[in-house]
Design an enzyme around this catalytic site. Structure first.
Site, PDB file in Angstrom:
ATOM      1  N   LYS A  49       0.840  -1.207   0.000  1.00 19.50           N
ATOM      2  CA  LYS A  49       0.000   0.000   0.000  1.00 19.50           C
ATOM      3  C   LYS A  49       0.874   1.255   0.000  1.00 19.50           C
ATOM      4  O   LYS A  49       0.600   2.210  -0.724  1.00 19.50           O
ATOM      5  CB  LYS A  49      -0.963  -0.031   1.206  1.00 19.50           C
ATOM      6  CG  LYS A  49      -2.042  -1.101   1.019  1.00 19.50           C
ATOM      7  CD  LYS A  49      -2.808  -1.459   2.278  1.00 19.50           C
ATOM      8  CE  LYS A  49      -3.727  -2.654   1.995  1.00 19.50           C
ATOM      9  NZ  LYS A  49      -4.425  -3.163   3.176  1.00 19.50           N
ATOM     10  N   GLN A  93      -4.711  -1.950   9.420  1.00 19.41           N
ATOM     11  CA  GLN A  93      -4.513  -3.246   8.765  1.00 19.41           C
ATOM     12  C   GLN A  93      -5.132  -4.352   9.622  1.00 19.41           C
ATOM     13  O   GLN A  93      -4.799  -4.504  10.798  1.00 19.41           O
ATOM     14  CB  GLN A  93      -2.999  -3.495   8.552  1.00 19.41           C
ATOM     15  CG  GLN A  93      -2.691  -4.750   7.764  1.00 19.41           C
ATOM     16  CD  GLN A  93      -3.248  -4.714   6.335  1.00 19.41           C
ATOM     17  OE1 GLN A  93      -3.201  -3.693   5.669  1.00 19.41           O
ATOM     18  NE2 GLN A  93      -3.784  -5.826   5.881  1.00 19.41           N
ATOM     19  N   ASP A 116     -10.963   2.799   4.119  1.00 23.12           N
ATOM     20  CA  ASP A 116     -11.201   1.352   4.013  1.00 23.12           C
ATOM     21  C   ASP A 116     -12.707   1.046   4.001  1.00 23.12           C
ATOM     22  O   ASP A 116     -13.105  -0.059   3.631  1.00 23.12           O
ATOM     23  CB  ASP A 116     -10.557   0.642   5.213  1.00 23.12           C
ATOM     24  CG  ASP A 116      -9.570  -0.417   4.783  1.00 23.12           C
ATOM     25  OD1 ASP A 116      -9.464  -0.683   3.572  1.00 23.12           O
ATOM     26  OD2 ASP A 116      -8.913  -0.994   5.673  1.00 23.12           O
TER      27      ASP A 116
END
Ligand code: NAD
Length: 277
Positions: A49, A93, A116
């Site tokens: 990322k 994450q 996200d």
């Protein structure tokens, strides 16, 4: 032989377009990642990322919390990022270590920075048909389907898996696109019969070669979200070799859904920066 839905190529193209758009915008979007512990797969995803950020002109910082961090400590880091006007997007994450209350951590992210798309507000907006930030994997799949001009209105879509990060938001996005959607899961009765009805079959189960040829209707579009290890090799949920001559289109693993997820995260981060302007 089915058309290969080349997520790698489509994501490369999208990243190039995004780089241009960011350059022209005069903005300098910034993403913060938060990782707890040192799980190698999570570390690899976060590295990928950050690399994608660098490529398109998004600044990125990585916050690393120790593997034994408490929920409160992780939330403190997120609160700092929430308040930082230089940060546009925050990505935690997942999965988080067992001692962490994942729901509380996700709910702590400022909804304007929730790139996200896992915050209850983001998921609620998605369910209402007006998404702000849709989760990156299902949104990336929608982009891939659009790129290959796969018709969705009225199509029968069957999603295997009902997780918050893939199955459920996938079903919502397909519903918003006028598909007729069925969600299957571990308690579904006669899964093969459900899957065989699919014009568009999406598997997010997480079991190697779980989707076998007799579960696929001839001509179906097959999207493989799974990432599994089998005899030291990376494979999806779908028995690709057995199905490639039955389906009309199919994603490979690797090189299908995975790259689309990362490209979509970059797009969501730029969208967050644009909204904050
Ligand atoms: P998860 O474990 O949270 O969910 C799996 C789902 O599969 C559950 O909803 C469960 O009900 C369902 N399931 C389990 N056994 C089943 C069965 N026998 N029949 C029908 N359904 C069954 O997983 P997830 O986070 O949704 O991820 C799924 C897979 O996708 C994993 O392999 C993961 O690594 C991969 N993934 C890939 C990407 C990507 O970018 N390519 C992103 C996220 C997840």
């Amino acid at each position: 032989m089915a058309t290969i839905l080349d997520g790698k190529a489509v994501s490369e193209k999208r990243l190039e377009l995004l780089k241009e758009a960011i350059g022209e915008s005069g903005l300098y979007p910034r993403l913060a990642t938060v990782i707890v512990g040192s799980e190698p797969a999570s570390q690899m995803y976060v590295r990928m990322k950050h690399r994608a950020c660098e490529r398109v002109g998004i600044g990125s910082i990585g916050i690393e919390c120790p593997g034994d961090a408490t929920t409160e400590k992780v939330i403190e880091s997120i609160t700092r990022l929430n308040r930082d006007p230089d940060i546009n997007g925050i990505l935690v994450q997942l999965p988080l270590p067992k001692q962490i209350d994942t729901e509380r951590v996700i709910a702590a992210v400022n909804t304007d920075k929730d790139v996200d798309g896992f915050h209850p507000t983001s998921l609620g907006l998605l369910m209402s048909g007006k998404p702000r930030f849709a989760p990156c994997t299902p949104k990336g799949i929608m982009t891939l389907l659009a790129e290959y001009k796969i018709p969705l209105a009225g199509a029968r879509a069957v999603v295997a898996g009902r997780s918050i990060d893939v199955g459920r938001p996938m079903a919502a996005l397909l519903t918003n696109a006028d598909a007729t959607v069925t969600v299957c899961h571990s308690r579904t009765r006669d899964l093969p019969a459900e899957l065989r009805r699919a014009d568009i079959l999406i598997s997010a189960v997480g079991k190697a070669h779980f989707i076998t040829p007799e579960m696929v209707k001839p001509g179906a579009v097959v999207i493989d979200v799974g990432i599994n290890q089998l005899n030291g090799k990376l494979v999806g949920d779908v028995d690709f070799d057995g199905i490639k001559d039955i389906a009309s289109a199919i994603t490979p693993v690797p090189g299908g859904v995975g790259p689309m997820t990362i490209a979509t995260l970059m797009e969501n981060t730029f969208a967050a920066a644009t909204r904050m302007e």
